[in-house]
Every structure is written in C-alpha cells, then in structure tokens.
Design a protein around this motif. Structure first.
Motif, mmCIF file in Angstrom:
data_model
loop_
_atom_site.group_PDB
_atom_site.id
_atom_site.type_symbol
_atom_site.label_atom_id
_atom_site.label_comp_id
_atom_site.label_asym_id
_atom_site.label_seq_id
_atom_site.Cartn_x
_atom_site.Cartn_y
_atom_site.Cartn_z
ATOM 1 N N LYS A 129 0.520 -1.326 0.153
ATOM 2 C CA LYS A 129 0.243 -0.023 0.113
ATOM 3 C C LYS A 129 0.415 1.182 -1.089
ATOM 4 O O LYS A 129 2.078 1.267 0.596
ATOM 5 C CB LYS A 129 -0.744 0.034 0.989
ATOM 6 N N THR A 130 0.583 2.376 -0.968
ATOM 7 C CA THR A 130 1.061 3.509 -0.543
ATOM 8 C C THR A 130 0.233 4.772 0.102
ATOM 9 O O THR A 130 -0.674 4.323 -0.168
ATOM 10 C CB THR A 130 1.241 4.062 -1.940
ATOM 11 N N THR A 131 0.923 5.856 0.677
ATOM 12 C CA THR A 131 0.354 6.588 1.120
ATOM 13 C C THR A 131 -0.294 8.067 0.239
ATOM 14 O O THR A 131 0.189 7.247 -1.146
ATOM 15 C CB THR A 131 1.260 7.537 2.290
ATOM 16 N N LYS A 132 -0.908 8.263 0.629
ATOM 17 C CA LYS A 132 -1.391 9.877 -0.802
ATOM 18 C C LYS A 132 0.286 9.991 -1.131
ATOM 19 O O LYS A 132 -0.331 10.779 -2.134
ATOM 20 C CB LYS A 132 -2.468 10.970 0.549
ATOM 21 N N VAL A 133 1.116 10.378 -0.736
ATOM 22 C CA VAL A 133 2.310 11.313 -0.725
ATOM 23 C C VAL A 133 2.750 10.164 -1.453
ATOM 24 O O VAL A 133 4.285 10.973 -1.938
ATOM 25 C CB VAL A 133 2.590 12.300 0.472
ATOM 26 N N GLY A 134 2.703 8.872 -1.874
ATOM 27 C CA GLY A 134 3.577 8.004 -2.310
ATOM 28 C C GLY A 134 4.395 7.543 -1.206
ATOM 29 O O GLY A 134 4.882 7.024 -2.855
ATOM 30 N N THR A 135 4.557 7.810 -0.124
ATOM 31 C CA THR A 135 5.069 6.584 0.093
ATOM 32 C C THR A 135 4.437 5.798 0.412
ATOM 33 O O THR A 135 3.720 5.068 0.732
ATOM 34 C CB THR A 135 5.619 7.385 1.279
ATOM 35 N N SER A 161 3.068 2.222 2.545
ATOM 36 C CA SER A 161 2.678 2.492 4.182
ATOM 37 C C SER A 161 2.595 1.087 4.709
ATOM 38 O O SER A 161 2.459 0.304 4.404
ATOM 39 C CB SER A 161 1.107 2.915 3.469
#
Lengths: 1046, 154
Positions: free
Chosen positions: A918-924, A926
């Motif tokens: 999974k990635t976060t909203k800012v593209g890192t 998760s």
C-alpha cells in the motif's frame, strides 16, 4: 457642582454636565503628561519606582508644574512593562528602567527628542515604532472597554468624569425608563462575559420581572481561571466603568443594594474599588437620591477567601451569605431566587464594563461589532508561549491566528504553535487546525472548547498535552467543593489515571476509561466546575491522542515535559535516544573512547551524525535558555575523530549469542545500516543489498565530501560491519532480486530501506532543456566520481539541504556565479541553519520569495530562468503563509545551468505491482506505524521510503524500530507490547564541582574552526576542522547535567 | 502561645459589622489580619459574639484556602501554579523553593520565618513564572534565581 475644591453632591444631570465641562476647562489637552502604567504587572516590573523617579526628576530639572505625571491603569502590553506613554503625542516607551528616567526627562520632555532605545521595535519587520497607536500589538485591537485605561488615574474620579464618565448613568436616569434600558441591552446582543455567555438583557428582564421588592445586583469579580487577568485590569484601571454599569443595571432591574465580590488575591483591585466607591458616594453617584433622582443604590465590597468555586454564581452568593462556597441546584436561578432568596442579577465585571457604551452609543452601534451570535468586543489575556503577553481586546469574530500572530507576535524562540487553551480549566485546547476559527461563543463550543472568561494560553512543542490535562484536572480537583459525587470522586479518579500516565504507569484501556468517565461527570455534576472540568481531558485526547498513546504504550513523552519519563531533554528528543548528556559528560572528563562507546550503544554512525545531523537535541538543550545550546553534534564528531586519530577501532560488542536466522536488508543508507547494526549485535547474520557501488545511500551520494568526507563515512561503516554485517553492493532490488527470492534463499526476515531518490519535477516549461540537471542526480554523479561540467552561471531551485549541497558543489566545480531561488522566506527554508549560513559565506546569492515560471533555452540549451517575485499571502494548512505571485514582477535570471531541487520521492517501481503493497497519499510506502510491518509476514520497511525525505537520525530511528520488530518476529514474540525504550546502560559521571553561580554564568558556545572561505570554494576538502581537545572539553563542561536534576 | 488572647482587639471588628448579614467571612478576614492566624480560642470567641456554632465556623474556615488555623511565618512565599506559569516552567520554580526552604506546601519553617504556599493564579501572567513574598512580586523566575530572591529575606 465643584466649588473652590470642596465637592458637593451632584443633584441633576445638569450638575454632572457642568462638572464635566468644568473639568474639561481646567485641563489643558496639550499639556505634557507622563503616564506610567500602575497595573499589578508593571508594578511588579518596578513601575512604581519609575513613577516616583519621574516626579523627582521633573522637579530636579525644573519642569514642575509644566509636566504632569499620572499613574494609570493597565495598558495591556504587559510583556513590555514598565510602560510609559508621553501624552499628548502618545510616545510609547517600553521596559523603562530607573536609569532611563533622567534621559527621558531631559531629552523627550525638555528637548522634544526621542530616546530611541526605549521605543518599541517590531520583531517581525525590524521597524521602530514611536507612537502608541502604531504598535502592532495595539493596532490589531479595538479597545472599547479598555479605552480609558491608559488615560486616567483610576483613583481620581474627576479623570473619569472628565472623559464623559457617568453620562450613561445620567442618560438612563433622565431620558430612559428601566424598561427601555433593558430593551437596549437586549437589542445590543450583549452576552455574559464570565464564560457561559447567557444573554445579559434577558437575565436583567428575568430579574426585573421576578416578584418582590428587594432585589440585588452582584458583580462577579472572582476571576479565578489561572492565566486570566482581564477583570483585574479593568477593576484596577477603571473601576468607575464597572460601577456605572452596575448602577445602570440596578436602575433597570429595580434594585437598591449590590455587592462586588472580588477575589482576595487582587489587593490593588480591592483598594481601587474602595477608593472609587468612596469618591462616587461623595459626589452623590452612589447612595440615596443619585443625581437628585428617587433612585438610590448602596454598594458593598466582599472579598473572597481563596476558593475558585466561588466564581460559580450560586457558590458566590453562598459566600456572600457567610457560608461555605458550595453551589446549589438550579432552578431556581438567581434571577428568581438568589442572595438571601431574593431575585439577584449577577454578572461578570466585563459584562458590566460593556454597558456604558451600549447606553451611550446605542444598541445598534454595539451590535454592528462582532458576529451574528456574538456581539461587541472581548478582552483576552494572552499568555504562555507567546511573544507579546498581555491583554488584547478584539471584536468577536477575530480569528485565533490574528490574535496569536498579528497581535501576539507569534511564538518565541522560533518554536511552533501547538495548541491554545481557551476557557481555562473549563475549556478545551485548540490545535493548529483551528487557527482560522473566528472567535465567538458558538464556534468555540463547536470546536470542543469554550469562550470562558477569556484566558488564552498558547503552547508550543515543548508542552505536553497529557501533562496539561493532568495539570488542569489537579487544579479543579483541588478546588472541587466536594458536594456532589460526580465531581468529588470523578475528578479524583480521572486525576489518578492521568497522573499514572504521566509517570509512565499508563495501562491499556486508560484512554477509553477517561473517555467514558468524562461525559459521565459532565452530565451529572451539580455545577459548572464539575460539568466542565473534563473538557481539557476530552479535548486533548481528541486532538492529541498519539501523545497519550506514546505515554502509555512506549512510556515516552514527546515534548519532554513529563519528568518521570524524561532522562534529559536532549536524549529524550533524539529519535534514536542517543545519550547526549551521557557522552557529553564523558568528554568533559576526558574519557573519549568511553564517550564513543556510549554513543554506539544507540547508533553506529557517530562520525556521520557529528557532521550532518540536524540535531533536534540542541533545540531542546536547556543551556539554550541561559546562553546557547551545547554543541552536542560537534562533540559527537570529536569523539569519533578521536578514534581515527588513535588508530584503534573499539572492538564490537554483542548483546546476545550468535543465531542462525539470517536477515536481508535492502538499502545501505542510514536506516538499513542502523537496522543491520542492531540486528547484528543481537546475533543475527545480516546481509545488506545495495544498488550503488558503495554503501551509505544519501550519505555517500547525496551529501558532498566537504561536509562529510568519505573516510569518516567508511570508518563508521567498517565499525558496523564488525557486527556480523555483510554488504553486497551493485545489487538492485527488483532487478537483481525480489523479496520472494530472498525468502527462498533462506533469509527469515527482510527490511526494505530503499530511501527516496527520485527527483520531483517542477513542472515548469523548459524543464527538459539541456543544462537542467535535477539536484539528486547532479549530486550522485559528482559523488560517484563523474567530472560533471557545470555552467558559469548556475541557478539552483529549492530550499532544502539538497539545494544548498547542489549549490555549494556547483561552486566547487567551477561555476562563477551560483544563485539559489526559493519561493518562501529564509525563516521557512527547510535547510539546516548552518547550511544556509555556509552558503552565504561562500557568496551564493539566495533569492527569497522568487519562483521560476519558465526555463528559457536557445537551441535546446539553457540560457535563462524566468522568475516571478512572490509575496506572503494567506496561511495554508501547514501553518505557513502561502506565497502569492506579485503581478508584473517577472524578471529573467541569466543562467546556463539550472538545478531543480524542490523535493524527491521514493521510487516504488521496484516493488511488484498489485502485490498488496500500500502507498500513502504522498506516494510513500505504507506500513504499521508501531511495528513497521508490511502486509507480508516478516517483511518490514522504514526510512525515507515510508516517510518521504527526512533526516539521517530519523532514518536511523526507523532502522532501530525495524530491528526490534524483526528480533521479536524471529523470536515469536508480540510486536506491539511494551515497546518502550530502555537504555542499555548510562554513563556514571558525577556532577562536576563548580563554584556557586558559575554554572549559570553566561558562557558562549565554542566556535567551530573552519577553512578560510576563499580556500573553501576551490576544494572538496572538509570545511570544518572539528574541535581540538581543549575546546571540546571546555564546551562539554557547559552542560547543565539535566539528568542529575531528576 | 501561652499568653491569653487579647480579644479586645476584636471589638472594633464586631462594631463595624454589627447587624450585617453574612458578616462571618469579613469578620474572619479582619480577625486574621489582626492576629495573624485563627486559633481555636479566637474562633470560639467569634462564634459566641456572632451566635454562630463553632462547627459551622470550622466548616467555613476549613473551606477557604486563605484562612489559617496555625501560626504563620513572617514571610509568606506564594508560588503561582497557574497555567501561564506552569507552561513557562513553573514547576521547577516550585521545586526550587521547596528545596531552598526545606518545607512543603502549606508548611512553615521551624523558625517561623517562612510559610510556603501555592496560589492558583496571581494574575501577573506576563511575568510568569511568578512568586510573591508577602506583597512583593518576583517574575521571570528560573530555579537559579529563586535562591537569590529568597536570600534577601534571610
């Protein structure tokens, strides 16, 4: 009518007007008058001595009779006391000392010139302000209730009358009926200023219409909220304003007797009230036949005896009756049955203080100020972590941000706003997301806080919200009258829980228990004290739950305030909990190898961090409150350099026996290296797979050699590799191997620490031209040994450490002119302060508030950067002001090379697509915040890949967290429980012997010896030389040893 | 305190508040001004004059923080524990006072020189952290400055 000095009673409205006129005539508005603030705050600053000195000096310099000296009430700008304002010009002098008085008299009073150093300098703009009304603190205010405060002597009724005092009373008595007065107050929309905000006009109407001849007027001057002192200043500075309001209320309601209940802790207010009452009585403004009318009113003062609960109206009335101040159930409300069972109107000081302007100016004018539901102005006492402590009067609807930043001057010491507590122990805290909230009764209640009496306490990152909740509850628990079970027992139990949490004895379920008990106490307590005391607890849990969780789950206090959990502020703030105070004390004793060993208990990159760390420890260092923070980072460097100097590396230390389970780490940056080290120490064989030809990640290919020489990085890595760690370079994740393959190869756990190496595009036209090299790529190529050709005129775009590194590197590669273009201001630049300073030393031009709009190219090659000037506009959600382009300000910067360095991202293309990551909203990436686990068992991730670009020490902390998780995973233990940090051991260095007072004498921080500037820019050799032994020891001895203060 | 209490000093107080409703608290306040503290004997005398049972007087005296039933020191050191003072490091000042005087909150030094109290808020928040010695304010305190302040009174 005044006759030859002897005062006779005023027997009509005309008498009052005549007196006002007479006073006006006998005063020369152009006569110079030195007003000295006589409020309690300025007196504590020595204001009285200053005033007496003025009288003496004026006499000495022959100005007696020509210049008046007046002691006034509180001017509100308490931070800058003693405040002296010279009228009629309104010259504003602040922090006036005894020694300044002769100069002020000779220069300003005699000569008409200014004493510059005593004028106010606006810290935001650097501008010097001469006049009272230009001071930003006052400019943003609307001083209605406080309008007389700096201009009258509160112990002289003639001053008040001379300014139109008691005209409102006269108007009410002679041209209005009591009904009309009540109607006006109703139409004005005035709401009780004590905290509850009940419509005042309505309360007056209820009291008037209650049956009975005997009715009472009571003024609640028991201002008990800690941090609130508005009422004190009104009572001290303009008691007649309150008296006039009470008289009008008495007339409107039909009362002949009243009380002012003042808390005993306000002796000056009591004194001034007594004088005011006596003087008013003399003139026939209090007593029988006021102004010759049938209306009579008698007033008494009652002093409190030290009970906060007596601020509650029914408790207050009980106290006046000579009983214990215990509230009773309502209904019946005081308006129906109050003091001695009679209808009683009880209002706060500030409420009465607003009446005069409503009667004189009319309800419509009053209602024009404020918001739909909250009319008029409100006085706030602004205290805590704020530059301009004092009293602020603003129209309702002003935002929190305007009060705290524009008027309050923001947070001192460059710290950040964390929360504002409003409503004292009854209110809730408002974090940054509420900064643009307009202050009015409804909006505050909706936000989980309340207006309260007006205390506004500002907090910064060093304030622990759990501790604040505990603090408020301990206050209300202490002040609880004990009558009702919910408050008496509820507060005690809640306090117990909070105290346990701040001591590191929090238990799972504590937060839920508090969330259950709070509303219970609120719903069932007898009076306002009990009904509101859970608010600070509930609101801090609501907005700062993570702080509570840190205290309970990790026994960690992020702000460093809870003593039981904090060893020393430096160690506590360090993301890896490096024992800074410990190694500093060892260096002070000359025990350098021991210092290095102590450092290495928590992290192995001593030589690296001693050079490039952003040192959050130094920002928390207590020494910084005396002079300057200890150079903690440079002392770490010293300890590391010592090892290199002696030539012997300290042997590895292991915590546990060797194990069979192998761990794979992807990425040899600080996160991966630290994880490897800690796992290796615990006996696990670790292999780090690194894509680049050398280890270090950003340490090797991001940070240039002149900041971090290769040999120091390699020394640290060599130390790490002694601990069962093998590094395989030239091996790229996703290309040369996958996670599945690692697991097949027999690795039992994997830690992904691949960092963030992808440049963020500017999305500016022309970005693809030849001569545009993104910052990270530029640095990597140079650090990998490539001879990168730079232009003559280089522009770097961005404000972080990468931008500065790129700029300084370009200079060293031969660029003639290097500029940095940054869209915000210097204060907001994310780069380390030291880095910005170094860039300035090296004559790199930093253009602030400039943003690129286009890259101009000729034949595909860069020839210029089209830029636009920016100005700071409204605030955005990050709490910074958004830069807004200035129209028509475009200009072209002539450059032949542009280096965009505005940000960088993790490159997640190496991960298998749709494999559950999974990635976060800012593209890192998760991961679980506590364990760093991904969805794959045994696979963890940390460092910049999960946080985005961060610091070296944060990455190492992430690596440590992953190592703990992996260790537990491989041992089959719970990954969540008991994740609190325990130091392996501490340095045992007793406090050094010093002479009394020596410890806190000002001693500046040691300077870092460095290469001459003109030599620096021609070489990649390290700029800073490091401390020598003598300097290091001397610097280390400045440490206050906060660890021994516990 | 073996000498008999001179109750005649109370006469003017009773005169002043004769016939007044709810006079107990002002009478107690003024009596305390005169005698320094409210001994049991004093309270009994007040109760007799005002026709209020001693039990009720005790109830009032023990409810309010400003009534003292034991002798006090010559100097009352009041450390502010209000929110503004707390946020600016008030608890360290409090600790320093405790350590310097060697007594806890509410206690008096054996030589009756100092009594140590805390107050919820003195209303001088711009000077936080603040302490009061009798009527003198000391502001912007640090633990180090506490010693200097208290030394003046030794």
């Amino acid at each position: 009518m005044s006759e030859g000095g002897r005062k006779l009673k005023l027997r009509s409205d005309k008498d009052l007007m005549a007196l006002q006129e007479a006073i006006g005539k006998e005063r020369d508005p152009n006569k110079t008058c030195v007003t000295v603030c006589g409020g309690t705050g300025c007196r504590a600053w020595g204001g009285e001595e200053v005033r007496l000195a003025f009288i003496e000096e004026i006499r000495k310099q022959g100005l007696e009779g020509k210049v008046d000296v007046m002691r006034t009430g509180c001017h509100g700008f308490c931070e800058r006391g003693p405040v002296v304002v010279i009228l009629p010009k309104e010259i504003f002098y602040q922090q006036v000392g005894l020694g300044d008085v002769p100069e002020i008299v000779s220069k300003t009073l005699k000569d008409g010139s200014l004493v510059e150093r005593l004028l106010y300098t606006d810290p935001a703009t650097g501008k010097v302000v001469t006049y009272d009304h230009d001071v930003p603190f006052y400019k943003g205010q609307m001083r209605q209730v406080f309008s007389d405060n700096g201009r009258i002597d509160p112990t002289e009724i003639r001053d008040y009358i001379g300014r139109g005092g008691y005209s409102a009373l006269s108007k009410a008595l002679f041209s209005m009926t009591p009904e009309q007065v009540i109607e006006e107050v109703e139409k004005s929309g005035l709401r009780g200023r004590g905290g509850a905000g009940f419509p005042s006009g309505r309360k007056w109407r209820f009291t008037r219409s209650s049956p009975g001849e005997v009715k009472y007027i009571v003024c609640n001057a028991d201002e008990g909220d800690p941090g609130a002192f508005m009422d004190r200043s009104v009572l001290e500075g303009n008691p007649h304003l309150v008296l006039e309001g009470m008289l009008i209320a008495a007339y409107a309601i039909g009362s002949q007797h009243g009380y002012v209940y003042v808390r005993a802790e306000y002796p000056l207010a009591v004194q001034h009230l007594k004088i005011a009452m006596a003087q008013a009585e003399e003139l026939g403004l209090i007593g029988d036949n006021i102004l010759g009318t049938p209306f009579g009113f008698h007033l008494k003062i009652k002093e409190g005896a030290g009970a906060f609960v007596c601020g509650e109206e029914t408790a207050l009335l009980a106290s006046i009756e000579g009983k214990r101040g215990m509230p009773r159930a309502r209904p019946p409300f005081p308006a129906v049955a109050g003091l001695w069972g009679k209808p009683t109107n009880i209002n706060n000081v500030e409420t009465y203080a607003n009446i005069r302007s409503i009667i004189l100016g009319g309800s419509a004018a009053y209602a024009a100020i404020g918001t739909q539901g909250s009319k008029g102005t409100k006085i706030f006492s602004l205290t805590g972590k704020i530059n301009n402590t004092g009293l602020v009067e603003v129209p309702m609807g002003t935002t929190l941000r305007e009060v705290i930043f524009n008027i309050g001057g923001g947070i001192p010491r460059g710290r950040h706003f964390k929360a504002a507590q409003m409503g004292g122990p009854s209110g809730g805290c408002l974090p940054a997301m509420f900064l643009d909230l307009p202050i009015d009764y409804e909006s505050l209640t909706e936000a989980g806080s309340m207006m309260g009496s007006g205390g506004m306490i500002v907090m910064d990152e060093k304030t622990c919200m759990v501790d604040i909740a505990r603090f408020f509850l301990s206050f209300t628990q202490d002040e609880s009258c004990g009558k009702c079970v919910p408050c008496r027992i509820g507060t005690k139990r809640m306090l117990e829980i909070l105290t346990r949490i701040t001591k590191g004895e929090g238990r799972e379920g504590d937060i839920d228990l508090l969330l259950e008990m709070g509303p219970l106490v609120k719903d069932s307590a007898l009076c306002g004290l009990g009904q509101t005391c859970p608010n600070p607890v509930l609101s801090t849990i609501n907005h700062f739950r993570h702080e509570y969780e840190a205290h309970i789950l990790e026994k960690y206090c992020p702000s460093g305030a809870c003593e039981a959990l904090v060893f020393a502020p430096c160690e506590n703030t360090c993301p890896v909990r490096c024992d800074a105070v410990g190694y500093t004390s060892l260096v002070a004793e000359g025990r350098y190898p021991e210092a290095l060993n102590l450092i290495r208990l928590t992290m192995p990159l001593a030589g690296v961090c001693g050079r490039v760390c952003n040192h959050p420890c130094e920002n928390m260092c207590k020494r910084g409150e005396i002079d300057e923070a200890i150079a903690i980072s440079s002392l770490k460097r010293f300890a590391s350099d010592w090892e290199l100097r002696t030539g012997t590396m300290t042997p590895p230390t292991f915590l546990e026996k060797p194990k069979a389970e192998r761990v794979a780490i992807v990425g040899a940056g600080p996160a991966g290296l630290n994880a490897a080290y800690h796992l290796g120490r615990r006996g696990y064989p670790v292999t780090i797979f690194e894509s680049l030809p050398m280890a270090g990640g950003m340490l090797a290919v991001g940070i240039p050699d002149y900041r971090l020489p290769r040999k120091n990085l390699e020394n640290d890595i060599r130390f790490i590799c002694q601990h069962n760690v093998e590094i395989k370079t030239g091996s790229t994740f996703g290309k040369d191997f996958t996670i599945g393959e690692l697991l097949k190869q027999g690795y039992k756990a994997v830690f992904l620490a691949i960092g963030a190496h992808l440049n963020q595009k500017m999305n500016t036209p022309g970005e693809d031209a030849d001569g545009v090299i993104p910052g990270i790529s530029f640095l990597r190529r140079v650090n990998l040994g490539e001879k990168v050709k730079v232009g003559e005129k280089v522009a770097v775009i961005g404000g972080g450490n990468v931008a500065i590194d790129a700029a300084r590197t370009a200079l060293r590669l031969g660029a003639k002119e290097v500029s940095i273009v940054y869209r915000r201001t210097r204060d907001e630049m994310p780069a380390n302060d030291e880095e910005i300073e170094e860039a300035e030393h090296e004559k790199i031009k930093i253009l602030y508030l400039v943003a690129p709009t286009r890259i101009l190219a000729e034949n595909g090659k860069v020839k210029g950067l089209e830029c636009q000037r920016m100005e700071l506009g409204a605030f955005d959600t990050s709490g910074r002001r958004r830069p807004v382009p200035v129209k028509g300000s475009e200009f072209v910067l002539e450059v032949d090379m542009a280096i965009p360095a505005i940000g960088y991202m993790p490159d997640l293309s190496c991960l298998p697509q749709n494999d559950g990551f999974k990635t976060t909203k800012v593209g890192t990436l998760s991961v679980d915040p506590i364990t760093l686990a991904t969805h794959l068992p045994g696979v963890f991730a940390g460092g910049d890949v999960i946080t985005g670009p961060s610091t070296v020490v944060e990455a190492m902390a992430s690596g440590y967290r992953a190592a703990v998780s992996i260790d537990r995973y491989l041992k089959g233990r719970d990954l969540y429980k008991d994740r609190f940090y325990q130091a392996e051991r501490r340095a045992d260095v007793p406090r050094a012997e010093t002479e009394g007072g020596e410890e806190t004498a000002v001693k500046p921080r040691a300077d870092m010896p460095a290469m001459a500037v003109d030599r620096r820019v021609c070489t990649f050799e390290e700029v800073n030389f490091g401390f020598d032994e003598e300097t290091a020891t001397r610097e280390a001895k400045r440490c206050l040893r906060c660890d021994l203060e516990r | 305190m073996a000498e008999a209490l001179d109750l005649s000093k109370l006469d003017s107080v009773f005169e002043k508040h004769r016939g007044e409703e709810g006079a107990l608290i002002p009478v107690l306040q003024e009596a305390q001004e005169i005698y320094g503290y409210l001994s049991e004997e004093l309270l009994a005398a007040i109760g007799k004059r005002l026709h209020i049972p001693l039990s009720r007087i005790f109830g009032v005296v023990t409810f309010y923080a400003q009534f003292y039933t034991t002798p006090r020191g010559r100097y009352t050191v009041r450390v502010c524990r209000g929110t503004a003072c707390h946020v600016r490091g008030g608890k360290y000042v409090l600790k320093a006072v405790q350590q310097t005087l060697g007594i806890g909150e509410g206690e008096t030094t054996p030589d009756f020189k100092f009594t140590f109290e805390t107050v919820a808020c003195l209303g001088a928040c711009a000077l936080s952290p603040v302490l009061l010695v009798n009527k003198n304010y000391y502001g912007k305190l640090t633990p180090a400055k506490v010693g200097q302040v208290l030394k003046q009174y030794v």
